[in-house]
Motif scaffolding. Sequence first.
Motif, PDB file in Angstrom:
ATOM      1  N   SER A 872       0.825  -1.227   0.000  1.00  0.00           N
ATOM      2  CA  SER A 872       0.000   0.000   0.000  1.00  0.00           C
ATOM      3  C   SER A 872       0.845   1.256   0.000  1.00  0.00           C
ATOM      4  N   SER A 873       2.072   1.151   0.564  1.00  0.00           N
ATOM      5  CA  SER A 873       2.919   2.336   0.638  1.00  0.00           C
ATOM      6  C   SER A 873       3.829   2.508  -0.569  1.00  0.00           C
ATOM      7  N   SER A 874       3.824   1.549  -1.482  1.00  0.00           N
ATOM      8  CA  SER A 874       4.697   1.613  -2.651  1.00  0.00           C
ATOM      9  C   SER A 874       4.213   2.651  -3.638  1.00  0.00           C
ATOM     10  N   HIS A 875       5.143   3.350  -4.285  1.00  0.00           N
ATOM     11  CA  HIS A 875       4.778   4.340  -5.296  1.00  0.00           C
ATOM     12  C   HIS A 875       4.191   3.685  -6.547  1.00  0.00           C
ATOM     13  N   LEU A 876       4.332   2.380  -6.655  1.00  0.00           N
ATOM     14  CA  LEU A 876       3.763   1.673  -7.807  1.00  0.00           C
ATOM     15  C   LEU A 876       2.352   1.150  -7.537  1.00  0.00           C
ATOM     16  N   PHE A 877       1.875   1.308  -6.307  1.00  0.00           N
ATOM     17  CA  PHE A 877       0.558   0.772  -5.977  1.00  0.00           C
ATOM     18  C   PHE A 877      -0.565   1.349  -6.843  1.00  0.00           C
ATOM     19  N   PRO A 878      -0.515   2.618  -7.235  1.00  0.00           N
ATOM     20  CA  PRO A 878      -1.593   3.157  -8.090  1.00  0.00           C
ATOM     21  C   PRO A 878      -1.793   2.379  -9.392  1.00  0.00           C
ATOM     22  N   VAL A 879      -0.748   1.707  -9.855  1.00  0.00           N
ATOM     23  CA  VAL A 879      -0.887   0.923 -11.088  1.00  0.00           C
ATOM     24  C   VAL A 879      -1.964  -0.145 -10.906  1.00  0.00           C
ATOM     25  N   ILE A 880      -2.039  -0.692  -9.678  1.00  0.00           N
ATOM     26  CA  ILE A 880      -3.048  -1.722  -9.403  1.00  0.00           C
ATOM     27  C   ILE A 880      -4.441  -1.160  -9.617  1.00  0.00           C
ATOM     28  N   GLY A 881      -4.644   0.072  -9.146  1.00  0.00           N
ATOM     29  CA  GLY A 881      -5.953   0.705  -9.312  1.00  0.00           C
ATOM     30  C   GLY A 881      -6.310   0.886 -10.774  1.00  0.00           C
ATOM     31  N   ARG A 882      -5.336   1.262 -11.594  1.00  0.00           N
ATOM     32  CA  ARG A 882      -5.618   1.458 -13.015  1.00  0.00           C
ATOM     33  C   ARG A 882      -6.012   0.145 -13.693  1.00  0.00           C
ATOM     34  N   LEU A 883      -5.494  -0.969 -13.188  1.00  0.00           N
ATOM     35  CA  LEU A 883      -5.801  -2.261 -13.797  1.00  0.00           C
ATOM     36  C   LEU A 883      -7.240  -2.698 -13.561  1.00  0.00           C
ATOM     37  N   LEU A 884      -7.952  -1.976 -12.680  1.00  0.00           N
ATOM     38  CA  LEU A 884      -9.388  -2.256 -12.522  1.00  0.00           C
ATOM     39  C   LEU A 884     -10.141  -1.996 -13.829  1.00  0.00           C
ATOM     40  N   GLN A 885      -9.533  -1.190 -14.699  1.00  0.00           N
ATOM     41  CA  GLN A 885     -10.156  -0.839 -15.976  1.00  0.00           C
ATOM     42  C   GLN A 885      -9.769  -1.781 -17.108  1.00  0.00           C
ATOM     43  N   SER A 886      -8.986  -2.830 -16.779  1.00  0.00           N
ATOM     44  CA  SER A 886      -8.540  -3.754 -17.824  1.00  0.00           C
ATOM     45  C   SER A 886      -9.727  -4.489 -18.436  1.00  0.00           C
ATOM     46  N   PRO A 887      -9.735  -4.611 -19.774  1.00  0.00           N
ATOM     47  CA  PRO A 887     -10.807  -5.369 -20.428  1.00  0.00           C
ATOM     48  C   PRO A 887     -10.722  -6.869 -20.135  1.00  0.00           C
ATOM     49  N   GLU A 888      -9.578  -7.333 -19.629  1.00  0.00           N
ATOM     50  CA  GLU A 888      -9.416  -8.740 -19.260  1.00  0.00           C
ATOM     51  C   GLU A 888     -10.001  -8.936 -17.873  1.00  0.00           C
ATOM     52  N   SER A 889     -11.098  -9.661 -17.763  1.00  0.00           N
ATOM     53  CA  SER A 889     -11.844  -9.763 -16.508  1.00  0.00           C
ATOM     54  C   SER A 889     -11.008 -10.341 -15.367  1.00  0.00           C
ATOM     55  N   SER A 890     -10.147 -11.333 -15.664  1.00  0.00           N
ATOM     56  CA  SER A 890      -9.362 -11.937 -14.588  1.00  0.00           C
ATOM     57  C   SER A 890      -8.346 -10.953 -14.024  1.00  0.00           C
ATOM     58  N   ILE A 891      -7.789 -10.086 -14.882  1.00  0.00           N
ATOM     59  CA  ILE A 891      -6.834  -9.082 -14.411  1.00  0.00           C
ATOM     60  C   ILE A 891      -7.545  -8.079 -13.507  1.00  0.00           C
ATOM     61  N   ALA A 892      -8.704  -7.610 -13.958  1.00  0.00           N
ATOM     62  CA  ALA A 892      -9.481  -6.660 -13.145  1.00  0.00           C
ATOM     63  C   ALA A 892      -9.885  -7.301 -11.813  1.00  0.00           C
ATOM     64  N   LYS A 893     -10.203  -8.579 -11.841  1.00  0.00           N
ATOM     65  CA  LYS A 893     -10.606  -9.283 -10.621  1.00  0.00           C
ATOM     66  C   LYS A 893      -9.465  -9.348  -9.604  1.00  0.00           C
ATOM     67  N   TYR A 894      -8.269  -9.736 -10.071  1.00  0.00           N
ATOM     68  CA  TYR A 894      -7.129  -9.822  -9.157  1.00  0.00           C
ATOM     69  C   TYR A 894      -6.765  -8.440  -8.615  1.00  0.00           C
ATOM     70  N   ALA A 895      -6.842  -7.415  -9.458  1.00  0.00           N
ATOM     71  CA  ALA A 895      -6.561  -6.045  -9.004  1.00  0.00           C
ATOM     72  C   ALA A 895      -7.528  -5.638  -7.913  1.00  0.00           C
ATOM     73  N   SER A 896      -8.806  -6.003  -8.088  1.00  0.00           N
ATOM     74  CA  SER A 896      -9.831  -5.676  -7.086  1.00  0.00           C
ATOM     75  C   SER A 896      -9.556  -6.380  -5.763  1.00  0.00           C
ATOM     76  N   VAL A 897      -9.128  -7.654  -5.835  1.00  0.00           N
ATOM     77  CA  VAL A 897      -8.827  -8.402  -4.607  1.00  0.00           C
ATOM     78  C   VAL A 897      -7.700  -7.726  -3.832  1.00  0.00           C
ATOM     79  N   ILE A 898      -6.656  -7.288  -4.544  1.00  0.00           N
ATOM     80  CA  ILE A 898      -5.515  -6.639  -3.882  1.00  0.00           C
ATOM     81  C   ILE A 898      -5.958  -5.350  -3.197  1.00  0.00           C
ATOM     82  N   ILE A 899      -6.706  -4.529  -3.915  1.00  0.00           N
ATOM     83  CA  ILE A 899      -7.145  -3.243  -3.367  1.00  0.00           C
ATOM     84  C   ILE A 899      -8.033  -3.458  -2.143  1.00  0.00           C
ATOM     85  N   ASN A 900      -8.926  -4.439  -2.214  1.00  0.00           N
ATOM     86  CA  ASN A 900      -9.822  -4.702  -1.080  1.00  0.00           C
ATOM     87  C   ASN A 900      -9.053  -5.205   0.136  1.00  0.00           C
TER      88      ASN A 900
END
Length: 905
Positions: A872-900
């Motif tokens: 959560s403190s990494s400067h790269l963490f925002p990339v995870i949030g952007r992946l919520l918009q991925s058209p690949e459903s499994s990628i968006a799903k894993y990104a959502s799990v991490i954020i939650n």
Amino acid sequence: MNLYRLIIDDHTTGFSITKILLDNGGKFFSNSYLNQWVELVEIYSQVVTLTNDASGRVLYESSACITVMLSKVAQVLRSSQISSSETLNETANRIIEHAKTSGLIDHLCSCLATSGSGLIAGSSNMLQAASEACRAAWSLIDALDVLFMRKSAILFPISALQSHFSQRTEIMDHIKDPLFDEESTKMVDVMARAFLRSKAVQVAVYYCFHQRIESATICGLQLLSRCCLHNGIVPSVLCGLPGSLPVTTVVSGGGDRTIVSEIFSVLSICSSSLNKDAHTVEPSNTKCKLANPSALICHSCTILTIIAQCLKSTGRNSAIFMLTTSPKKQLARLSVLARHVSYDDKTKASFQLQSASAMLALASILSLESGTSVESSISEIAMPLIPRTSTLSDHLKFSPGNENQQDHGNFNGKLPYWLRVKDGSVGLLDSKLKWGGPLAVQQLCASGIPLLLIGLLSNGFLNAYQENECQNDKGGLSPIGVVCTISSLCRCLSGGTLIFRQILIRSEHVKLISNLICDVHLKLIKFWTGPGGGNAGVRDLINAVIDLLAFPFVALQNAHGLPSATASVSSGFLLNVGSPGQRVCVEDNDTVKAIEEDMGKYIKILMEVGVPSIILQCLDHMELNDLGRPVAFLAKMVCQRPLAVQLVSKGLLDPNRMKRLFDLSAPKEVMLDALMIISDLARMDKGFYEYIKCASVLEFLKSFLSHEDPNMRAKACSALGNMCRHNAFFYSSLARYQIVSILIDRCSDPDKRTRKFACFAIGNAAYHNDVLYEELRRSIPHLANLLQKTEEDKTKANAAGALSNLVRNSDRLCEDILSEGAVQSLLKLISDYAVSALNPSRNDSTNESPLKIALFSLAKMCAHPLCRQFISSSHLFPVIGRLLQSPESSIAKYASVIINKVAEP
């Protein structure tokens, strides 16, 4: 009067004594005949050392006496009335016994040496002596063989096998039957040794052919044929090959002034004799009219057949050894054989055998081109010379009559009793199928050749005992003929769906073919002392049958658009090379589809016939260096679950067998396929784990992790990974054998495939519990490093998955995961691949990228507070949030799990 003194004092008197002996030849029953023989041999033992001016004539006359008397012995022994005359029988036996004990063969070799020395020195008066010594030597061996054949009936292996199956005889009745008389073999051994040891003897034998004396040439051909069969070095000498030449080195052989060259000249002269319009294709020094050209042709072709077969059995795979490198000579020599093939007048038995013997020679020479590493134009030269399909078919259907029975007589021109009439036709058929391309295969299949070949094998079994003796077996095949028949059937399989189903989707055919490599037949082949026997014959037969049975596996494994038959397309790779199955997958989609549809039936047939068990038994009959093809076939069969179960139940994983296959002196392909067998069984089902453990292979796998060959290291890593795939059964064994540490080192291996499979193995070693976590701790920096280096996507995915598994079962390694930069490396990898994931218009495939596995790994790490905090403190963490918009459903799903999970307290 003393005959020796007469011959020494006056060679013309000696000549008259010779005439007396010849004139008395008809009085074989007289007591004086035996006495004359004893005195003659005594004289001969002394005159062979003569070197005066008259010595050539003396040696000639005395050798001629020996020839005539021994020929009379053989004639008496051959006579059908022998049983009615005990006197004749006793006289013949006493003469033969004296010949054996008096050292006559040594005296004949001395005569050849003396003659050869004189010829080397330029003395032409030794020419006739050399020829008569050859005649006498063969007459002695022939008489011994005639006596032997009166007492023995030789059964070919395929005939003896039928005898075993029909329970008419026990296999041990034939398994060690000698093909040749023991005493005649001793004589041949003396002759072969003298020939190899003495240049003078070689010169004498050469001039025996060079003089073109018909009777001497026929005897010389038969004498050298036996020497070739007895000693594998003799064929190389006849071709003029250097004595120290490595078997894999190809040089020009059969050049001018070699005996092979002389044999082709003899065939050329015979061709001219039979056809006045024929051109002489080899130089000759005679215009004589031949009394029995058919006999010369048969014996010349027989020795060429034996030379070629002996060269091939020792690994010399090139026709250049016999035909020279000259295209002109190659064409001339192959053409003269083809011309004798065409002399097929079916109204004359002599021409039938002449054609058959020429086919044998042509086929045997062309077979040397199989497996050659040197490109040559011989196949292009030979193809137009191979008879038409209809001619070959007629020869395969032809049933010789009594006049064509094979025996070992001097001048009858019949095939020797260790060859079969149809061997040549199936050999040429194999060459035609091999070199003719798809069109030739289709034409031959349309002519009904496949079922004709099946029938030929069936007749070898069913009709083996229609006659009581081997000499009357009219339609059989020799061991070499059997191999050529199987090879031809294999090449026919690419002829289309119907042919494939005719041959292999019939249980009786698979059983017929697999019986050829059953334990009984292989023992018969091993003890067969003629061409196609011994360890080389066992190897060739097993390999031919395996190529045929493996055809469907190879075809499917190489087919485009079909799932691979194994986890690794390299499994059993040796069988793919040159296989018709590899070609059919490219050229005939309909056949590939039919094979795919019928694969279940085929596997069922293999199991019903017991092929898995038969292949395992084959391993016990082969030398370690010859195990490549059978082990490759096992590697392919293991990928089919029903066959795998049967193989394991029949002892595939026997510890002694595995120890042999993993022996460091074994061929590399054997060890690689043995590794694939372990790997594929482990991957297939955890039920095989207990059997793998009992196979005692872990010590071998450990050593292979440090093998110099990167393929060995990679496959060892893969096997260990699959052994940890289903559960933790092998975890304690990995610890006990100290394998984990070496696996970790392989993550930094110079070979990329080894690095990939090492990550795979480490991931599975951490998946089921944390028993190995302490040993695996050292892998974390290696795995993190691979994520940042230029690696295959699959390697990075495996590394990311392994890191995930290192936190799956406990938090014992979380601090190391953070301190070694593993989480940071995962975030960096996600950032690097995020652009492709968010922009599907680009050609990058998210399915093949390690992005999903990296996200999944981070999601697992988020289960632990230390990791969540770092992410959560990494400067790269925002990339995870952007992946919520991925058209690949499994990628968006894993990104959502991490954020939650990060949002959790």
